[in-house]
Design a protein around this motif. Structure first.
Motif, PDB file in Angstrom:
ATOM      1  N   THR A 160       0.822  -1.213   0.000  1.00 11.56           N
ATOM      2  CA  THR A 160       0.000   0.000   0.000  1.00 11.56           C
ATOM      3  C   THR A 160       0.852   1.256   0.000  1.00 11.56           C
ATOM      4  O   THR A 160       0.462   2.292  -0.518  1.00 11.56           O
ATOM      5  CB  THR A 160      -0.913   0.036   1.238  1.00 11.56           C
ATOM      6  OG1 THR A 160      -1.674  -1.157   1.257  1.00 11.56           O
ATOM      7  CG2 THR A 160      -1.838   1.239   1.188  1.00 11.56           C
ATOM      8  N   HIS A 161       2.006   1.132   0.611  1.00  9.02           N
ATOM      9  CA  HIS A 161       2.976   2.206   0.754  1.00  9.02           C
ATOM     10  C   HIS A 161       3.211   2.948  -0.576  1.00  9.02           C
ATOM     11  O   HIS A 161       3.994   3.877  -0.677  1.00  9.02           O
ATOM     12  CB  HIS A 161       4.293   1.573   1.219  1.00  9.02           C
ATOM     13  CG  HIS A 161       5.166   2.468   2.027  1.00  9.02           C
ATOM     14  ND1 HIS A 161       5.114   3.822   1.929  1.00  9.02           N
ATOM     15  CD2 HIS A 161       6.113   2.210   2.968  1.00  9.02           C
ATOM     16  CE1 HIS A 161       5.994   4.356   2.764  1.00  9.02           C
ATOM     17  NE2 HIS A 161       6.595   3.395   3.410  1.00  9.02           N
ATOM     18  N   SER A 162       2.469   2.556  -1.594  1.00  9.94           N
ATOM     19  CA  SER A 162       2.784   2.927  -2.958  1.00  9.94           C
ATOM     20  C   SER A 162       2.608   4.409  -3.257  1.00  9.94           C
ATOM     21  O   SER A 162       1.977   5.138  -2.520  1.00  9.94           O
ATOM     22  CB  SER A 162       1.870   2.153  -3.878  1.00  9.94           C
ATOM     23  OG  SER A 162       0.542   2.555  -3.606  1.00  9.94           O
ATOM     24  N   GLU A 163       3.176   4.793  -4.354  1.00  6.83           N
ATOM     25  CA  GLU A 163       3.095   6.182  -4.774  1.00  6.83           C
ATOM     26  C   GLU A 163       2.037   6.359  -5.847  1.00  6.83           C
ATOM     27  O   GLU A 163       2.272   6.149  -7.013  1.00  6.83           O
ATOM     28  CB  GLU A 163       4.459   6.663  -5.271  1.00  6.83           C
ATOM     29  CG  GLU A 163       5.330   7.203  -4.187  1.00  6.83           C
ATOM     30  CD  GLU A 163       4.604   8.205  -3.275  1.00  6.83           C
ATOM     31  OE1 GLU A 163       4.061   9.201  -3.770  1.00  6.83           O
ATOM     32  OE2 GLU A 163       4.585   7.981  -2.052  1.00  6.83           O
ATOM     33  N   TYR A 164       0.885   6.756  -5.424  1.00  4.11           N
ATOM     34  CA  TYR A 164      -0.226   6.960  -6.329  1.00  4.11           C
ATOM     35  C   TYR A 164      -0.611   8.431  -6.325  1.00  4.11           C
ATOM     36  O   TYR A 164      -0.312   9.156  -5.387  1.00  4.11           O
ATOM     37  CB  TYR A 164      -1.432   6.158  -5.831  1.00  4.11           C
ATOM     38  CG  TYR A 164      -1.434   4.686  -6.187  1.00  4.11           C
ATOM     39  CD1 TYR A 164      -0.920   4.220  -7.383  1.00  4.11           C
ATOM     40  CD2 TYR A 164      -2.013   3.768  -5.312  1.00  4.11           C
ATOM     41  CE1 TYR A 164      -0.966   2.866  -7.692  1.00  4.11           C
ATOM     42  CE2 TYR A 164      -2.059   2.416  -5.621  1.00  4.11           C
ATOM     43  CZ  TYR A 164      -1.536   1.974  -6.813  1.00  4.11           C
ATOM     44  OH  TYR A 164      -1.576   0.642  -7.117  1.00  4.11           O
ATOM     45  N   LYS A 169      -5.212   6.768  -5.264  1.00 11.49           N
ATOM     46  CA  LYS A 169      -5.288   6.434  -3.843  1.00 11.49           C
ATOM     47  C   LYS A 169      -6.711   6.072  -3.451  1.00 11.49           C
ATOM     48  O   LYS A 169      -6.946   5.074  -2.771  1.00 11.49           O
ATOM     49  CB  LYS A 169      -4.815   7.622  -2.991  1.00 11.49           C
ATOM     50  CG  LYS A 169      -3.317   7.789  -2.920  1.00 11.49           C
ATOM     51  CD  LYS A 169      -2.959   8.997  -2.041  1.00 11.49           C
ATOM     52  CE  LYS A 169      -1.450   9.181  -1.926  1.00 11.49           C
ATOM     53  NZ  LYS A 169      -1.104  10.399  -1.172  1.00 11.49           N
ATOM     54  N   LEU A 204      -5.616   8.709   3.600  1.00 15.81           N
ATOM     55  CA  LEU A 204      -4.956   8.635   2.294  1.00 15.81           C
ATOM     56  C   LEU A 204      -3.883   9.704   2.122  1.00 15.81           C
ATOM     57  O   LEU A 204      -3.189   9.734   1.112  1.00 15.81           O
ATOM     58  CB  LEU A 204      -5.995   8.767   1.172  1.00 15.81           C
ATOM     59  CG  LEU A 204      -7.074   7.686   1.121  1.00 15.81           C
ATOM     60  CD1 LEU A 204      -8.072   7.972   0.003  1.00 15.81           C
ATOM     61  CD2 LEU A 204      -6.444   6.308   0.930  1.00 15.81           C
ATOM     62  N   GLY A 205      -3.754  10.573   3.103  1.00 14.14           N
ATOM     63  CA  GLY A 205      -2.761  11.628   2.993  1.00 14.14           C
ATOM     64  C   GLY A 205      -3.153  12.695   1.994  1.00 14.14           C
ATOM     65  O   GLY A 205      -2.321  13.222   1.263  1.00 14.14           O
ATOM     66  N   LEU A 243      -6.184   2.493 -12.095  1.00  6.14           N
ATOM     67  CA  LEU A 243      -4.938   2.081 -11.438  1.00  6.14           C
ATOM     68  C   LEU A 243      -3.818   1.736 -12.423  1.00  6.14           C
ATOM     69  O   LEU A 243      -2.697   1.435 -12.016  1.00  6.14           O
ATOM     70  CB  LEU A 243      -5.202   0.891 -10.510  1.00  6.14           C
ATOM     71  CG  LEU A 243      -6.148   1.187  -9.341  1.00  6.14           C
ATOM     72  CD1 LEU A 243      -6.399  -0.061  -8.520  1.00  6.14           C
ATOM     73  CD2 LEU A 243      -5.580   2.281  -8.457  1.00  6.14           C
ATOM     74  N   ASP A 244      -4.116   1.761 -13.701  1.00  3.33           N
ATOM     75  CA  ASP A 244      -3.062   1.411 -14.673  1.00  3.33           C
ATOM     76  C   ASP A 244      -2.092   2.557 -14.933  1.00  3.33           C
ATOM     77  O   ASP A 244      -2.450   3.700 -14.845  1.00  3.33           O
ATOM     78  CB  ASP A 244      -3.716   0.966 -15.994  1.00  3.33           C
ATOM     79  CG  ASP A 244      -4.456  -0.350 -15.794  1.00  3.33           C
ATOM     80  OD1 ASP A 244      -4.090  -1.091 -14.883  1.00  3.33           O
ATOM     81  OD2 ASP A 244      -5.415  -0.601 -16.561  1.00  3.33           O
TER      82      ASP A 244
END
Lengths: 244, 244
Positions: A160-164, A169, A204-205, A243-244
């Motif tokens: 989840t730590h991902s950069e979206y 997000k 979600l920041g 999400l792609d």
DNA sequence: CGGCTGTTTGATGAGTGTCAACGAATGTGG
DNA sequence: CCACATTCGTTGACACTCATCAAACAGCCG
């Protein structure tokens, strides 16, 4: 649907204390669906847990700093895990939906690191940890399952730590919730969504306003609908393609 | 300092296989310092581990998708955990320094979720998981310590998940490394720093260029120095104040 | 009705990502 | 040991996402 019932303060299916057919400790996944495990070990667990405790919105399950004693598993509703930063502001670091286990952050040094509250009214089970550990010394399966659950939590954070961006997000979060409901026998396309936008933005920041705008955009594009604390995914392919 | 030695391909202290005085499994923290535990349980662990395996920069410890068999603990050097997204790009989701345990992401379903590689040359120990689990069925302490380590990892992710700006992300990372070196008896102000800026930017979710500019700013303000893969924190109060 | 709390909308600017290019460091083969 | 290739870090110009501020609106409850 369970949560909708809870919201209206209508009757809730009452099960005898000790019943546990929801959490990851007592179920396994078969074909993307959660199935209850039948075994002596599970019976042993059910003998120590206290199940289906009711809770109202904003009430606390456990508080940061308090002595760690129990794990908890969500039966219905949604819960949030709040961490107080050194600067004194609250950050929502995790969100729990039915079946998930809360309290792992207390094991390390015997004190909970976060405070967990109900986002909506709901219910949960209490699993006293030391009795559980006692059991896990006897039953390899229980120890196994406990570690697997903790491992899963670690993986969840890693991934989840991902950069979206903002839209991704949100969609990623909704997708997670959708999948969890689906795995528990509910619809993947329509499900309760009672977390406030403020809380969700925090988690979600994002700024509250940004989240609002993202929702607006998704509604406008007929990707999803949000009404009455209920989300409907209208166009699943379009939804996933974000999400792609 | 250990890693500096490794870099120059100079002699490394060789200890007999089975010795384990580094990882969180065999040490406890007293007054912010790591101290080796003496007990029968530790002796039992040392009997099953394979310690101080050497590894060169960019070599792989374990690969995503492979069967989970071991946990690993860093003895010297730095390691990165890489996750391959569905879009095919590599995201660094975790960074390990001496004493930390790698491999928890494999427990859940018996397959590693990430690939772990050495950032610099270094060494690590191999802990076969099933023998370890065997031990933990017998020794309550071992089971305890295992769960505590996993809990700690969960907490780390919960708390790191934070919303910082670029400068704070970097300082927070350097601070973590500094504290870990300090806890192991090294200087908190000067320590090896061999991760490339590309990797670090990836891990922190920043563009390489942004990270470069942040470093420049910190150097210009005499907060820290970076030379020869070694960081020196020049002004600790100023350094820490970035996080306020 | 008035007072909450939660959500929406618009205007603006700061912080970062992106692109492009170059320089510095490191590695490679003759 | 030198010439070249390759990786790594730096710099500048620019665009864009998103946070911030301010204000209004909507739903809910006493």
């Amino acid at each position: 649907m369970l949560n909708t019932n809870l919201n209206n303060n209508k009757k809730i299916e009452q099960k005898p204390t000790g019943y546990c057919g929801d959490c990851e400790l007592c179920t396994k996944t078969v074909d993307n669906r959660r199935v209850r495990i039948q075994s002596n070990e599970i019976a042993a667990i059910e003998a120590i847990i206290d199940s289906h405790i009711m809770i109202e919105k904003n009430q606390t399950v456990y508080t940061a700093g308090n002595t760690f004693q129990n794990l908890y598993t969500v039966h219905s509703g949604m819960f949030k895990s709040v961490y107080l930063t050194q600067q004194g502001d609250e950050r929502i670091v995790d969100v729990f939906i039915p079946g998930q286990i809360m309290g792992f952050d207390g094991i390390h040094d015997g004190k909970y690191k976060t405070t967990v509250k109900a986002v909506s009214s709901g219910s949960y089970c209490v699993i006293p940890f030391y009795p559980l550990q006692e059991l896990s010394m006897k039953h390899r399966d229980i120890q196994n399952r406990l570690m697997k659950m903790m491992s899963e939590k670690i993986i969840q954070f890693e991934i989840t730590h991902s950069e979206y961006n903002a839209q991704q997000k949100l969609v990623s979060f909704v997708k997670d919730v959708s999948e969890l409901y689906y795995s528990r026998g509910f619809s993947a396309k329509q499900f309760p969504f009672q977390i406030s936008q403020r809380d969700l933005a925090n988690y979600l920041g994002l700024a509250e306003e940004t989240l609002s705008r993202v929702f607006k955009k998704l509604k406008k594009n007929d990707v999803l609908a949000l009404a009455d604390h209920q989300i409907t995914i209208i166009d699943m392919p379009k939804f996933l393609s974000v999400l792609d």
